[in-house]
Design an enzyme around this catalytic site. Structure first.
Site, mmCIF file in Angstrom:
data_model
loop_
_atom_site.group_PDB
_atom_site.id
_atom_site.type_symbol
_atom_site.label_atom_id
_atom_site.label_comp_id
_atom_site.label_asym_id
_atom_site.label_seq_id
_atom_site.Cartn_x
_atom_site.Cartn_y
_atom_site.Cartn_z
ATOM 1 N N ARG A 152 36.667 -17.115 57.499
ATOM 2 C CA ARG A 152 36.724 -15.787 55.884
ATOM 3 C C ARG A 152 38.349 -15.476 55.435
ATOM 4 O O ARG A 152 38.653 -15.330 54.350
ATOM 5 C CB ARG A 152 36.111 -15.059 56.461
ATOM 6 N N TYR B 53 38.254 -10.998 27.994
ATOM 7 C CA TYR B 53 36.440 -11.547 27.849
ATOM 8 C C TYR B 53 35.349 -10.820 28.440
ATOM 9 O O TYR B 53 35.576 -10.064 28.682
ATOM 10 C CB TYR B 53 36.883 -12.372 29.237
ATOM 11 N N ASP C 68 44.292 -11.345 32.679
ATOM 12 C CA ASP C 68 43.663 -12.423 32.591
ATOM 13 C C ASP C 68 44.506 -13.791 31.912
ATOM 14 O O ASP C 68 44.149 -13.711 30.682
ATOM 15 C CB ASP C 68 42.228 -12.220 31.844
ATOM 16 N N LYS D 137 38.514 -23.088 34.776
ATOM 17 C CA LYS D 137 39.509 -23.672 34.059
ATOM 18 C C LYS D 137 39.963 -24.978 33.847
ATOM 19 O O LYS D 137 39.754 -25.851 34.040
ATOM 20 C CB LYS D 137 39.771 -22.748 32.131
HETATM 21 C C1 LIG Z 1 35.947 -18.281 31.738
HETATM 22 C C2 LIG Z 1 36.767 -17.210 32.380
HETATM 23 C C3 LIG Z 1 37.140 -16.069 32.907
HETATM 24 C C4 LIG Z 1 35.696 -16.581 34.017
HETATM 25 O O1 LIG Z 1 35.397 -17.194 35.002
HETATM 26 P P1 LIG Z 1 34.379 -18.315 35.935
HETATM 27 O O2 LIG Z 1 34.726 -19.029 36.618
HETATM 28 O O3 LIG Z 1 33.178 -18.626 34.625
HETATM 29 O O4 LIG Z 1 33.730 -16.359 36.433
HETATM 30 C C5 LIG Z 1 37.938 -14.766 32.966
HETATM 31 N N1 LIG Z 1 38.631 -15.152 31.896
HETATM 32 C C6 LIG Z 1 38.336 -16.025 30.965
HETATM 33 C C7 LIG Z 1 39.594 -16.260 30.097
HETATM 34 C C8 LIG Z 1 37.805 -17.260 31.012
HETATM 35 O O5 LIG Z 1 37.355 -18.130 29.881
#
Ligand SMILES: *Cc1c(COP(=O)(O)O)cnc(C)c1O
Length: 401
Positions: free
Chosen positions: A67, A120, A192, A217
């Protein structure tokens, strides 16, 4: 030449000055450790054995327990830390968990959080539910606040959370103006940075303490992975590392390997997403059916000056506001698209389209769209084909209006 173990974090001559495409091709790799294999093995394992009693009680091993990390996850962490220029990185099973772990690392009962209004949507949900239940108060602020953030800071404000450009609507934030106020007041900043990735915007260089990516992404890049990364500096790094460990967060070696694999092509893919996205955005801006295109790399965009000052590129994600048409015509547009998939997430090789309406989840600002709003992700298909697809779908929309 196979570089030695000592150079794992920084391949020969990489002091951060090599071009991003060169860096991502090598960061985190250490072939000499794995009999020359370019990539680290996918190590599955919970128990790590110690050779002697002394080693066990003295914790002398490089790894202690599955872990807490293994060669596969460590390779990706090392690479992200170098790319971000942070003090360290932890991995989480999704982008949203990277956000929640980072916030839980810095905040406790009685603390106040300043959160950008254009964040988000699930981030907002986490603040309004989980953080509220734990006694953390959240105030949402206008993404254009800039140095005016100073007026919103209270004695108990502990953190400011940014996301630039904003989700769905792509407002640019003046990150250095906000971080300089935050530093002077002893307030942590988080961002973010999923849209730009550390290739197009480097948060720590602009004074941000915690840089978060939904690796789901562009890092993954193939719509086959959920992953999050948290890079941090200074005291924030100590707190993130501790809370991540205390919460028992870990990612599978398979997912870490996919993240590492995606990293190798990140620069070349982003270059293409940037160029194709801009080409499609310019074509849409000239379309008689489109009212506005929300894309900070367009000269006409209200956030363009900040984007140009701070960012070195744009990804393939942007939005547009159509001229008013009935909802049935909007449905005709979406259903007529052949190359665009309709679905959430983005950052993969494929083009995607979704309708959106922010009016239900903005409180510090008002979402005003003069027509139906559409978010596009421009994938790696040839731009001429993407444009032809949009062209025929817009024509069908107009015929149905
Ligand atoms: C998709 C996304 C997230 C979350 O990612 P997940 O892997 O789907 O939890 C966070 N911030 C932004 C800007 C996103 O586009």
């Amino acid at each position: 030449m196979i570089h030695s173990s000592d150079e794992a974090a920084s391949p020969s001559g990489d002091n951060g000055t090599l071009a991003p495409a060169t860096r991502v091709a090598h960061l985190g790799l250490d072939p000499a450790r794995f009999d020359g294999f370019v990539n680290p093995p996918v190590v599955r394992g919970s128990t790590v054995l110690s050779p002697t009693y002394k080693d066990l009680v003295g914790h002398t091993g490089r790894y202690s327990y599955g872990r807490r990390g293994n060669p596969t996850t460590e390779a990706l962490q090392t690479a992200i830390t170098a790319l971000e220029g942070g003090d360290g990185t932890v991995l989480t099973p999704s982008g949203l968990s990277a956000i929640s772990v980072a916030l839980l690392s810095l905040l406790g009962a009685g603390d106040h959080l300043l959160m950008v209004d254009t964040t988000y949507r699930p981030t907002r949900n986490f603040c309004d539910k989980a953080l509220k239940r734990l006694g953390v108060e959240t105030t949402y602020f206008d993404p254009l606040v800039g140095a005016g953030i100073a007026e919103l800071i209270r004695p108990n404000t502990r953190a400011i959370f940014l996301e630039s450009p904003g989700s769905q609507s792509f407002e640019m934030q003046d990150v250095p103006a906000i971080t300089s106020v935050a530093r002077a007041r002893g307030v942590f900043t988080l961002i973010d940075n999923t849209w730009a990735t550390p290739l197009f915007f480097r948060p720590h260089a602009f004074g941000v303490d915690v840089s978060i990516q939904a690796g789901t992404k562009y890092l993954g890049g193939h719509a086959d992975l959920n992953l999050g990364t948290i890079s941090a500096v200074g005291k924030a790094w100590t707190l993130v590392l501790a809370t991540h460990g205390d919460m028992g967060i870990c990612v599978s070696p398979d997912d870490a390997a996919l993240g590492s694999r995606g990293l190798r092509t990140l620069a070349v893919r982003l270059e293409r997403h940037h160029a194709s996205g801009l080409e499609v955005a310019r074509w849409l801006a000239a379309s008689p059916y489109v009212s506005r295109v929300l894309h900070p790399a367009l000269e006409s965009d209200p956030g363009h000056a900040i984007w140009k000052r701070d960012f070195s590129g744009a990804c393939g994600l942007f939005s547009l506001i159509l001229k008013p048409v009935p909802e049935a015509a909007v449905a005709t547009f979406f259903d007529a698209l052949k190359l665009f998939g309709m679905g959430y997430s983005w950052g993969g090789f494929e083009s995607l389209a979704i309708p959106f309406d922010c009016s239900d989840y903005r409180t510090a600002t008002r979402w005003q769209a003069e027509g139906p709003a559409v978010r596009l992700h421009i994938g790696l298909e040839a731009p001429a084909d993407i444009i032809a697809d949009l062209d025929q779908a817009l024509a069908k929309m107009q015929a149905a209006a």
